[in-house]
Write a protein that holds these residues in place. Structure first.
Motif, PDB file in Angstrom:
ATOM      1  N   SER A  91      11.973 -11.971  22.633  1.00 56.55           N
ATOM      2  CA  SER A  91      12.194 -10.529  22.586  1.00 56.55           C
ATOM      3  C   SER A  91      13.285 -10.230  21.560  1.00 56.55           C
ATOM      4  O   SER A  91      14.116 -11.109  21.272  1.00 56.55           O
ATOM      5  N   CYS A  96       7.589  -9.347  27.076  1.00 56.86           N
ATOM      6  CA  CYS A  96       8.128 -10.270  28.081  1.00 56.86           C
ATOM      7  C   CYS A  96       8.021  -9.733  29.512  1.00 56.86           C
ATOM      8  O   CYS A  96       7.638 -10.480  30.418  1.00 56.86           O
ATOM      9  N   LYS A 175      19.060 -18.203  34.567  1.00 60.83           N
ATOM     10  CA  LYS A 175      17.918 -17.304  34.405  1.00 60.83           C
ATOM     11  C   LYS A 175      16.647 -18.146  34.498  1.00 60.83           C
ATOM     12  O   LYS A 175      16.107 -18.575  33.479  1.00 60.83           O
ATOM     13  N   SER A 188      16.984 -17.852  27.920  1.00 63.71           N
ATOM     14  CA  SER A 188      18.139 -16.951  27.843  1.00 63.71           C
ATOM     15  C   SER A 188      17.823 -15.565  28.361  1.00 63.71           C
ATOM     16  O   SER A 188      18.735 -14.773  28.617  1.00 63.71           O
ATOM     17  N   TYR A 189      16.539 -15.265  28.543  1.00 62.95           N
ATOM     18  CA  TYR A 189      16.086 -13.906  28.815  1.00 62.95           C
ATOM     19  C   TYR A 189      16.612 -13.373  30.145  1.00 62.95           C
ATOM     20  O   TYR A 189      16.347 -13.922  31.210  1.00 62.95           O
ATOM     21  N   ASN A 190      17.390 -12.265  30.064  1.00 61.57           N
ATOM     22  CA  ASN A 190      17.803 -11.535  31.262  1.00 61.57           C
ATOM     23  C   ASN A 190      16.699 -10.563  31.662  1.00 61.57           C
ATOM     24  O   ASN A 190      16.011 -10.010  30.793  1.00 61.57           O
ATOM     25  N   ALA A 195      17.254  -6.559  27.373  1.00 65.22           N
ATOM     26  CA  ALA A 195      16.712  -7.829  26.883  1.00 65.22           C
ATOM     27  C   ALA A 195      15.313  -7.636  26.317  1.00 65.22           C
ATOM     28  O   ALA A 195      14.948  -8.245  25.309  1.00 65.22           O
ATOM     29  N   ASN A 199      17.710  -7.042  22.704  1.00 67.32           N
ATOM     30  CA  ASN A 199      18.374  -8.334  22.527  1.00 67.32           C
ATOM     31  C   ASN A 199      17.454  -9.381  21.918  1.00 67.32           C
ATOM     32  O   ASN A 199      16.230  -9.341  22.108  1.00 67.32           O
ATOM     33  N   GLU A 200      18.053 -10.330  21.224  1.00 66.71           N
ATOM     34  CA  GLU A 200      17.319 -11.520  20.780  1.00 66.71           C
ATOM     35  C   GLU A 200      17.352 -12.526  21.931  1.00 66.71           C
ATOM     36  O   GLU A 200      18.374 -13.129  22.225  1.00 66.71           O
ATOM     37  N   GLU A 201      16.237 -12.660  22.631  1.00 68.61           N
ATOM     38  CA  GLU A 201      16.167 -13.485  23.835  1.00 68.61           C
ATOM     39  C   GLU A 201      14.916 -14.358  23.791  1.00 68.61           C
ATOM     40  O   GLU A 201      14.017 -14.158  22.967  1.00 68.61           O
ATOM     41  N   ASN A 202      14.836 -15.286  24.730  1.00 71.32           N
ATOM     42  CA  ASN A 202      13.650 -16.133  24.821  1.00 71.32           C
ATOM     43  C   ASN A 202      13.475 -16.644  26.239  1.00 71.32           C
ATOM     44  O   ASN A 202      14.427 -16.688  27.022  1.00 71.32           O
TER      45      ASN A 202
END
Length: 230
Positions: A91, A96, A175, A188-190, A195, A199-202
């Motif tokens: 994301s 997601c 998480k 890392s995704y909240n 998120a 945010n830059e998440e995965n």
């Protein structure tokens, strides 16, 4: 593992030679908390066959075999019900929340959630729907975040989902989630709109038991640890 209780439940569900939806839920509750190790699965399968053998004396064999097939499927879902390969999601960009919600929609028995915070209503609604379907959902979260504005944790607790918090000056920052003890979500995704949209998440999904087992052990350890503080 209380084999007498499980045997009794098997015998009750065999009575009409079919495993109804309500009986599946009741049997899942009895089996909840049983570690589905190869040894325990072997014991449970043997027990199911022993109970089924008593049904061959007074009814057509195919009816008892149908019941036995349903029980075995409940104990050992078919491989297509789990994620054999790894999926990766990022994301912003990938949808997601929809992918996470779909995991709750297809869960059959249990979901163990261990996340820092939950503020995305799309995911929270999927969690609530799974609970209403009879899926056993357990949530571990951070105490500082569970009462934040926009947090969905208290709403989920209010409908009967058991929630445990760390109650410490430190953060419960994991998480991850485990679906039916067969699919792991971690990264890392909240579970927040921020998120999803900014945010830059995965996160990844995996059905690899080499990953699932240590994450399940960590969840179980934290679940017991936080029992004394909730």
């Amino acid at each position: 593992m209380d084999l007498d209780q499980i045997r009794y439940q098997f015998e009750q569900t065999l009575d009409d030679r079919r495993l109804s939806r309500s009986e599946k839920r009741a049997l899942s509750r009895v089996l909840d908390g049983v570690a589905l190790t190869p040894h325990n699965l072997s014991v449970l399968r043997r027990l199911a066959f022993e109970v089924a053998a008593t049904g061959f004396n007074d009814v057509p064999a195919r009816e008892t075999l149908g019941w036995l097939e349903d029980v075995i499927k409940l104990l050992v879902p078919s491989p297509e019900d789990s994620i054999a390969d790894v999926e990766s999601h990022f994301s912003p960009g990938d949808d997601c929340p929809t992918r996470i919600a779909s995991l709750f929609q297809t869960a059959k028995r249990t979901v163990d959630v261990c996340v820092f915070t939950i503020t995305d209503n799309r995911i929270a609604s999927a969690i609530a729907d799974a609970h209403r379907r009879g899926i056993l959902v357990r949530i571990i979260t951070d105490d500082d975040k569970s009462f934040d504005a926009g947090s969905d944790v208290e709403r989920l607790a209010s409908i009967g989902i058991e929630v445990r918090r760390d109650r410490s000056p430190y953060h419960m920052h994991h998480k991850f989630a485990i679906f039916d003890q067969q699919t792991l979500l971690t990264g890392s995704y909240n579970w927040t709109r921020g998120a999803a949209e900014y945010n830059e998440e995965n996160f990844i999904l995996s059905g690899d038991l080499r990953l699932i087992k240590p994450f399940q052990a960590t969840f179980d350890q934290l679940w017991q640890q936080f029992a004394a503080t909730n």
